[in-house]
Design a protein around this motif. Sequence first.
Motif, PDB file in Angstrom:
ATOM      1  N   LEU A 117       0.811  -1.227   0.000  1.00 28.46           N
ATOM      2  CA  LEU A 117       0.000   0.000   0.000  1.00 28.46           C
ATOM      3  C   LEU A 117       0.838   1.268   0.000  1.00 28.46           C
ATOM      4  N   GLY A 118       2.137   1.173   0.367  1.00 29.98           N
ATOM      5  CA  GLY A 118       2.952   2.375   0.487  1.00 29.98           C
ATOM      6  C   GLY A 118       2.662   3.082   1.794  1.00 29.98           C
ATOM      7  N   ASN A 119       2.735   4.423   1.779  1.00 27.66           N
ATOM      8  CA  ASN A 119       2.465   5.188   2.994  1.00 27.66           C
ATOM      9  C   ASN A 119       1.058   5.781   3.031  1.00 27.66           C
ATOM     10  N   LEU A 120       0.392   5.879   1.863  1.00 34.75           N
ATOM     11  CA  LEU A 120      -0.957   6.424   1.832  1.00 34.75           C
ATOM     12  C   LEU A 120      -1.920   5.361   1.326  1.00 34.75           C
ATOM     13  N   CYS A 121      -3.063   5.269   1.982  1.00 31.46           N
ATOM     14  CA  CYS A 121      -4.096   4.323   1.593  1.00 31.46           C
ATOM     15  C   CYS A 121      -5.440   4.940   1.991  1.00 31.46           C
ATOM     16  N   ILE A 122      -6.505   4.141   1.943  1.00 30.05           N
ATOM     17  CA  ILE A 122      -7.800   4.640   2.390  1.00 30.05           C
ATOM     18  C   ILE A 122      -8.377   3.682   3.424  1.00 30.05           C
ATOM     19  N   ILE A 123      -9.170   4.249   4.322  1.00 33.65           N
ATOM     20  CA  ILE A 123     -10.023   3.462   5.225  1.00 33.65           C
ATOM     21  C   ILE A 123     -11.438   3.592   4.679  1.00 33.65           C
ATOM     22  N   ASP A 124     -11.977   2.490   4.142  1.00 32.77           N
ATOM     23  CA  ASP A 124     -13.266   2.513   3.445  1.00 32.77           C
ATOM     24  C   ASP A 124     -14.321   1.852   4.317  1.00 32.77           C
ATOM     25  N   LEU A 125     -15.180   2.665   4.920  1.00 25.00           N
ATOM     26  CA  LEU A 125     -16.266   2.167   5.768  1.00 25.00           C
ATOM     27  C   LEU A 125     -17.627   2.405   5.122  1.00 25.00           C
ATOM     28  N   THR A 126     -17.625   2.661   3.800  1.00 22.10           N
ATOM     29  CA  THR A 126     -18.877   3.041   3.136  1.00 22.10           C
ATOM     30  C   THR A 126     -19.877   1.912   3.088  1.00 22.10           C
TER      31      THR A 126
END
Length: 635
Positions: A67-76
């Motif tokens: 993922l590297g250093n940036l990703c998303i938290i997807d709670l949709t």
Amino acid sequence: MEFSKDIFLAFIEEDNEQHSLFHIRPLLSAEGPMPENIISSFNDNGFLRIAPDKKEQFTFKERMRSLGNLCIIDLTEVEDDAGKIRPNRNYSPRHNELHQFIIYSDVVKQLPEDLVYEVIAGEEGKPIENCTTPMCFLRSGGRIEGPYRASDGSPADNISAIAPDSPHIFAISLPNGQEKLFFWASSLSAPDNDSEEERETSLIPESSLVEKGDLTKRYKRSHASRLTAAVGRRNRENMLSGKGIEELLSPMEAFKTSVPKVFADEAKGEEAFNYLMDMPKAQDLINRMLNINPGENPLITAFNSQIDALEAERLKISMQLDKLKKDKQELFNTALEEKSAMVDSKLAGKTEELNKLSSEIQALKGESKKLLDTRDDFISRFNKPVLAKPQGEEKPVSTAVQRLREHLQSAGFVISINQAWFLLTMLLFEDQVQLCAPTLADSRLMAKTVACSLGASFVSFLKDDENLPYLHGGSGIAFALVSRGGRDMSPFTRLIAADKIQPFGKAYPYAVWPCFSLDAAETKFGYTQLLPCENAFDAELLRQTLVENRLNSMPQEAKDIINGIVKSVSGIPMSLVNRMVNTVLISSPHLSGGIASSLDFGIAAYILPYAHFNGLTLNIPKQILLNLPQTAKLL
């Protein structure tokens, strides 16, 4: 703690590489940066510990690192009561687990290309260095446009210009200390009709940004509109080339076509399977398909038979394991008893050897005392001075320094505790020291007082110490007061009487010795009396203690001072400088001023007398001389 029905840009890092542990911190949503009170509610370091979801136990580590250093938290698509963020049962600051809450890995996902863009300075057509998102908006002066691919700087579809004061550009401080600008693109509104959706390139004005609402719907509309636009472009290209409109496969046909390609790769196949299992009705469908009478299905019967066999094997292995644990404990206890008996035997043997050696040492000490008594009786029968070291007692160096200072003060001399430490060091490590006082009589008194304070043997031999009778033995100190220095080393310490700091005599060039000067105290016209002589100190023990606590090397600043002074004095013997350095290194740990005070006494006792003897002048800069008060006083 929940952030239901939302999606966040987040910072992820592997904070424990040894155990492959990852933690994450949400940074930004479509509404703006995460409030400080939300981050502080995580406590400690402000991160959430990532716990592997049960469906990716074997791919967790590789996927998190990808993922590297940036990703998303997807709670949709997560239900409110799913509990994707919950308290960490392993939280323990004492064991360096500083994460009070965990988040499950299935909601930690790759950052999409078209959700968040970094706003960064760069040049179109060239790779955008240090960009943290797959695509970005380039800024040049007050103009911001994009998106561009960060890998090569090429423009993507639908190049857009946004205002620098856009409310959807956010300044974020990353946990690694970097300051970044991000543009949240999911707030772009989808086109309202088919003609607008089919445009190949468009500039999306700031006015097209919609107010915040259901983020999930906005995000899905954005993807749907892009798919529709792509299909429209493809059909137009086919019509212009004469191919006509390409027939689109039905969803099931497209699924059947793509499945073999996906499952040809093991990792992609596992990801596809997990995706299917996450579908809301997948579990119900599987249960319904498998809900068959076991008696009517030979496959299920075989499965049950294998399960029973495996359970029996498990019980057998469990019983064997318990027996092995019991046997291991019995073997351990037996080995421990045998080892303990062996150690006890060796310890008893060593104790017996130690007691035997202690008895032999005591016997030798008794014999040594008898020999010393015989020697002293022999000395008492001489009609002229005979010098011999007494048998010293084991006492601390600090006691010797205290006695030396008290006796000299009682005799009428002004001496500080630093001077007492430096004088004792020279008396223990030099074979002759010139004692300088206002008069020769005062110098003789100083020598006699020094000997009395240390319980040393003392004779006044002012004619020719080379013919002084000396008997070996004893661990104390022996002093001889002489009128001049000697060329050769002697088994006793010469104390040279002098009324000035300048050395004298023909022996000095061959055996350069240090000079130590004390001032007489102001006369108080009261009754004075010398203190009684002390018991002898063990000189070897005093030397050993001082050497063990010495400095190992001279600081660079002190080296520079010594080198500068030595260069100004021509022909100074190397042996004199080396002996001064030794005395400084040995005495400095005990002086209140440390290396600076010890170096001051060393220059005054070793180098300054040599310069006086040879009629030379020490060229010491004033700024350095200010830190050498004893040297400055005697110059």
